[in-house]
Design a protein around this motif. Sequence first.
Motif, PDB file in Angstrom:
ATOM      1  N   VAL A  89      51.113 -35.245  27.542  1.00 60.42           N
ATOM      2  CA  VAL A  89      52.358 -35.900  27.134  1.00 60.42           C
ATOM      3  C   VAL A  89      52.575 -37.050  28.115  1.00 60.42           C
ATOM      4  N   ASP A  90      52.615 -38.270  27.600  1.00 58.03           N
ATOM      5  CA  ASP A  90      52.660 -39.463  28.446  1.00 58.03           C
ATOM      6  C   ASP A  90      54.029 -40.125  28.380  1.00 58.03           C
ATOM      7  N   LEU A 118      60.772 -32.562  23.160  1.00 54.15           N
ATOM      8  CA  LEU A 118      61.815 -32.270  24.142  1.00 54.15           C
ATOM      9  C   LEU A 118      62.083 -33.429  25.096  1.00 54.15           C
ATOM     10  N   LEU A 119      61.041 -34.211  25.396  1.00 50.78           N
ATOM     11  CA  LEU A 119      61.160 -35.212  26.457  1.00 50.78           C
ATOM     12  C   LEU A 119      61.534 -36.575  25.883  1.00 50.78           C
ATOM     13  N   PRO A 120      62.664 -37.143  26.286  1.00 49.47           N
ATOM     14  CA  PRO A 120      63.090 -38.440  25.746  1.00 49.47           C
ATOM     15  C   PRO A 120      62.174 -39.570  26.201  1.00 49.47           C
ATOM     16  N   ALA A 121      62.161 -40.637  25.438  1.00 47.41           N
ATOM     17  CA  ALA A 121      61.328 -41.792  25.774  1.00 47.41           C
ATOM     18  C   ALA A 121      61.752 -42.432  27.091  1.00 47.41           C
ATOM     19  N   SER A 122      63.003 -42.205  27.506  1.00 44.98           N
ATOM     20  CA  SER A 122      63.519 -42.821  28.731  1.00 44.98           C
ATOM     21  C   SER A 122      63.100 -42.080  29.999  1.00 44.98           C
ATOM     22  N   LEU A 123      62.351 -40.996  29.871  1.00 46.77           N
ATOM     23  CA  LEU A 123      62.012 -40.195  31.049  1.00 46.77           C
ATOM     24  C   LEU A 123      61.257 -41.011  32.098  1.00 46.77           C
ATOM     25  N   GLY A 124      60.355 -41.859  31.658  1.00 47.74           N
ATOM     26  CA  GLY A 124      59.620 -42.692  32.600  1.00 47.74           C
ATOM     27  C   GLY A 124      60.540 -43.615  33.382  1.00 47.74           C
ATOM     28  N   LYS A 125      61.568 -44.164  32.720  1.00 48.64           N
ATOM     29  CA  LYS A 125      62.524 -45.035  33.412  1.00 48.64           C
ATOM     30  C   LYS A 125      63.297 -44.259  34.473  1.00 48.64           C
ATOM     31  N   LEU A 126      63.613 -43.002  34.180  1.00 53.14           N
ATOM     32  CA  LEU A 126      64.309 -42.178  35.164  1.00 53.14           C
ATOM     33  C   LEU A 126      63.428 -41.977  36.398  1.00 53.14           C
ATOM     34  N   ALA A 127      62.148 -41.673  36.179  1.00 54.79           N
ATOM     35  CA  ALA A 127      61.228 -41.486  37.303  1.00 54.79           C
ATOM     36  C   ALA A 127      61.109 -42.770  38.126  1.00 54.79           C
ATOM     37  N   THR A 128      61.005 -43.901  37.443  1.00 54.80           N
ATOM     38  CA  THR A 128      60.894 -45.184  38.142  1.00 54.80           C
ATOM     39  C   THR A 128      62.167 -45.485  38.932  1.00 54.80           C
TER      40      THR A 128
END
Length: 255
Positions: A89-90, A118-128
């Motif tokens: 899951v990327d 389950l994982l929103p597309a914005s998850l990467g932005k949160l990590a960043t």
Amino acid sequence: MHSLPIFLRLKARPVILLGEGAVRDAKARLLQRAGAIIVGEGDAAALAIVAIEDEDLAVAAVARLKARGILVNAVDRPALCDFTLPAIVDRDPVLVAIGTGGASAGLAKVLRQRIEALLPASLGKLATGLHSARGAIRARWTQPDQRRRAIDAALEGPLDPLRAQDGDAVARWLAAPDIRFDAGLVTMVLRSDDPDDLSLREARLLGQADTIFHAPDVSAAILARIRADAARVIAAPSEPLPAGLSIFLTRRDEA
């Protein structure tokens, strides 16, 4: 645990890929996404993927590669694999990998599909955003255990990673004048030896605690839910308590 899950940085690094057809092409696309350079059997590399359909040819290729000290993934032949390729899951830079040790690619795929939902597309932005705010987080909480508990509390609340977050979410969290998190001693009375009977809050606290006090007869299944680097003490807590969040695990019949 049958394997050690790791994430390899393959950008601009050679990986041997053998085979032909759809399976080989699928592995090539995966390697290219990771930035690897696909090379042939005669080239130098630390990893190889063998996607050869013929059994004898595949076994022979695996043997040749392993004789050179190369770690090998043999597609659909888990007994020959030094490593397996998970379902992914990327949410760049967040990656979730699901592996079954080669037992069932179909099961890994279905789990990936469920987690994708389950994982929103914005998850990467949160990590960043959390990465970019490391300096501000260190300035506000100077002690490592304080930082960890503050971030844990945020991810259980205003920065919930399962909710869509905008680009200013981390900044708003840091701007809050009063940010609280769990500390001190929490007594947890276990209802059973089954970790599935833990409440969501109990499971969260076990994953966050710095020190766990427990009786010798607390089940291994419960103890497996504890944070891996937490200190474990087979005894009741005593004064003075260690800094941070401590949990006293006791069974209902001992409480």
